[in-house]
Motif scaffolding. Structure first.
Motif, PDB file in Angstrom:
ATOM      1  N   GLU A  21     -12.498 -15.449  -1.006  1.00  0.00           N
ATOM      2  CA  GLU A  21     -13.274 -14.372  -0.725  1.00  0.00           C
ATOM      3  C   GLU A  21     -13.261 -13.700   0.436  1.00  0.00           C
ATOM      4  O   GLU A  21     -13.235 -14.183   1.676  1.00  0.00           O
ATOM      5  CB  GLU A  21     -14.843 -14.783  -0.832  1.00  0.00           C
ATOM      6  CG  GLU A  21     -15.925 -13.855  -0.822  1.00  0.00           C
ATOM      7  CD  GLU A  21     -17.359 -14.149  -1.021  1.00  0.00           C
ATOM      8  OE1 GLU A  21     -18.215 -13.329  -0.965  1.00  0.00           O
ATOM      9  OE2 GLU A  21     -17.499 -15.644  -1.024  1.00  0.00           O
ATOM     10  N   LYS A  66      -4.157  -8.288  -8.263  1.00  0.00           N
ATOM     11  CA  LYS A  66      -4.297  -9.096  -9.439  1.00  0.00           C
ATOM     12  C   LYS A  66      -3.785 -10.525  -9.077  1.00  0.00           C
ATOM     13  O   LYS A  66      -2.438 -10.537  -8.687  1.00  0.00           O
ATOM     14  CB  LYS A  66      -3.355  -8.254 -10.515  1.00  0.00           C
ATOM     15  CG  LYS A  66      -3.287  -9.291 -12.010  1.00  0.00           C
ATOM     16  CD  LYS A  66      -2.564  -8.550 -12.873  1.00  0.00           C
ATOM     17  CE  LYS A  66      -2.432  -9.444 -14.325  1.00  0.00           C
ATOM     18  NZ  LYS A  66      -1.632  -8.941 -15.241  1.00  0.00           N
ATOM     19  N   GLU A  73      -7.601  -9.795  -1.850  1.00  0.00           N
ATOM     20  CA  GLU A  73      -8.626 -10.135  -3.009  1.00  0.00           C
ATOM     21  C   GLU A  73      -8.530  -8.928  -4.140  1.00  0.00           C
ATOM     22  O   GLU A  73      -8.935  -9.565  -5.408  1.00  0.00           O
ATOM     23  CB  GLU A  73     -10.118  -9.988  -2.308  1.00  0.00           C
ATOM     24  CG  GLU A  73     -11.313 -10.455  -3.221  1.00  0.00           C
ATOM     25  CD  GLU A  73     -12.393 -10.529  -2.504  1.00  0.00           C
ATOM     26  OE1 GLU A  73     -13.619 -11.213  -2.733  1.00  0.00           O
ATOM     27  OE2 GLU A  73     -12.474  -9.708  -1.389  1.00  0.00           O
ATOM     28  N   GLN A  74      -8.364  -7.904  -3.822  1.00  0.00           N
ATOM     29  CA  GLN A  74      -8.520  -6.600  -4.679  1.00  0.00           C
ATOM     30  C   GLN A  74      -7.124  -6.721  -5.732  1.00  0.00           C
ATOM     31  O   GLN A  74      -7.153  -5.872  -6.816  1.00  0.00           O
ATOM     32  CB  GLN A  74      -8.736  -5.297  -4.066  1.00  0.00           C
ATOM     33  CG  GLN A  74     -10.083  -5.344  -3.312  1.00  0.00           C
ATOM     34  CD  GLN A  74     -11.045  -5.678  -4.247  1.00  0.00           C
ATOM     35  OE1 GLN A  74     -11.199  -5.226  -5.384  1.00  0.00           O
ATOM     36  NE2 GLN A  74     -11.900  -6.509  -3.568  1.00  0.00           N
ATOM     37  N   GLU A 130       0.907  -1.124  -0.213  1.00  0.00           N
ATOM     38  CA  GLU A 130       0.030   0.173   0.154  1.00  0.00           C
ATOM     39  C   GLU A 130       0.808   1.334   0.068  1.00  0.00           C
ATOM     40  O   GLU A 130       0.313   2.169  -0.518  1.00  0.00           O
ATOM     41  CB  GLU A 130      -0.908  -0.048   1.211  1.00  0.00           C
ATOM     42  CG  GLU A 130      -2.177  -1.006   1.097  1.00  0.00           C
ATOM     43  CD  GLU A 130      -2.811  -1.174   2.480  1.00  0.00           C
ATOM     44  OE1 GLU A 130      -2.438  -0.341   3.330  1.00  0.00           O
ATOM     45  OE2 GLU A 130      -3.747  -1.858   2.507  1.00  0.00           O
TER      46      GLU A 130
END
Length: 323
Positions: A104, A112, A109-110, A87
């Motif tokens: 999930e 690639k 999860e976000q 980040e």
């Protein structure tokens, strides 16, 4: 040479070795070096060594599988540390879809995930799948390096003599491989435990994580246990994370005004900062060494501590354990 750290579960050793084989071309050309834990189970490795290598990495590969997701250490500690650096733009995290599992709501999860079409275990030709991974690593290396260089250009420069002191091991060491051995060459962050933990049942945590923490921390250790070396390494980690750390040796002064103490220290430690007011409070990180040797009486110690609370959101104090 850029470092690629591989985070995996020991159940996926075979897949990890296949990835290492496919990375050998980049290694042999001197583009990257790799680092990994042979056993990811908590307690079998030193958390400080893991964090130190992640801090040095350009790319972190998460080899995602049911066991990886189920590993408390790997999932809750190692991965989250890597994602925080991702980040901040200091490292690129690449989730590698190894074996089918439920991801999930996972923290990555976000991001690639690769391969994009199937899990690697579902490929009849795994070499083709790993080749896709290698191409993504090549792109990641090119993307993450400019961010690090930009951070280096934007941050304040340290005083040359102070930098030399930060890198000084303060002991005579010799090696055939190099003429000068610096602290970074040999230092491994120690593990810490809470003061209220029992002797027989406690959870260790890496001291390297203090560089990312907020709040006030007291670190106690025996004399000659390496507290000053830790303070030096912590200062450098904070500085590399674009904080503006200030180091104070409590043994050297008898001033209870924290602003005066910091202004004097800042002038000796930075090239282009002369005053605490020039540093945003959110960027300040105070490190006080040898607090047990401070010459102030209790009244003025309380004044000093109150001043610290007013000027700093984050402070680490190191002192001798007299228990």
């Amino acid at each position: 040479m850029k470092k690629v750290v591989i985070s995996y579960s020991r159940e996926d050793e075979e897949f990890k070795e296949q990835l290492i084989s496919h990375l050998s071309g980049l290694v042999n050309r001197g583009v990257i070096e790799t680092w990994h834990n042979r056993d990811i189970v908590a307690g079998d490795v030193r958390a400080g060594e893991v964090d130190q290598n992640i801090n040095q990495a350009s790319v972190v590969i998460l080899m995602v599988s049911p066991e990886f997701i189920g590993s408390e250490y790997c999932y809750a500690e190692e991965m989250k540390h890597a994602l925080r650096l991702h980040e901040d733009g200091c490292v690129r995290v690449i989730p590698l879809r190894l074996r089918p599992c439920d991801i999930e709501g996972a923290p990555f999860e976000q991001l690639k995930c690769i391969p994009e079409q199937r899990w690697i275990s579902q490929y009849a030709d795994r070499d083709s799948a790993f080749l896709e991974v290698i191409e993504e690593i090549k792109i990641a290396i090119k993307e993450v390096v400019p961010k690090k260089e930009l951070a280096l250009r934007e941050r304040r420069e340290l005083n040359h003599e102070f930098s030399k002191w930060l890198n000084d091991t303060e002991v005579v060491l010799k090696s055939r491989a190099t003429e000068v051995i610096e602290l970074d060459d040999i230092y491994v962050y120690p593990d810490l435990r809470s003061l209220d933990s029992s002797d027989d049942n406690f959870i260790e945590t890496s001291s390297s994580r203090l560089a990312e923490a907020e709040g006030y921390t007291l670190v106690l250790g025996e004399e000659q246990s390496g507290k000053t070396a830790f303070a030096k390494s912590l200062f450098k980690s904070c500085f590399e994370n674009n904080k503006k750390p200030v180091f104070i040796n409590a043994e050297d002064g008898n001033e209870s005004n924290i602003s005066e103490l910091c202004n004097e220290a800042i002038k000796a430690q930075y090239e282009d900062i002369n005053d605490l007011s020039e540093i945003n409070k959110s960027d300040r990180f105070l490190i006080i060494d040898n607090f047990s040797r401070i010459s102030l009486n209790k009244k003025h110690q309380n004044i000093l501590l109150a001043g610290i609370e007013g000027e700093f959101n984050t402070c680490v104090i190191l002192a001798a354990d007299s228990r």
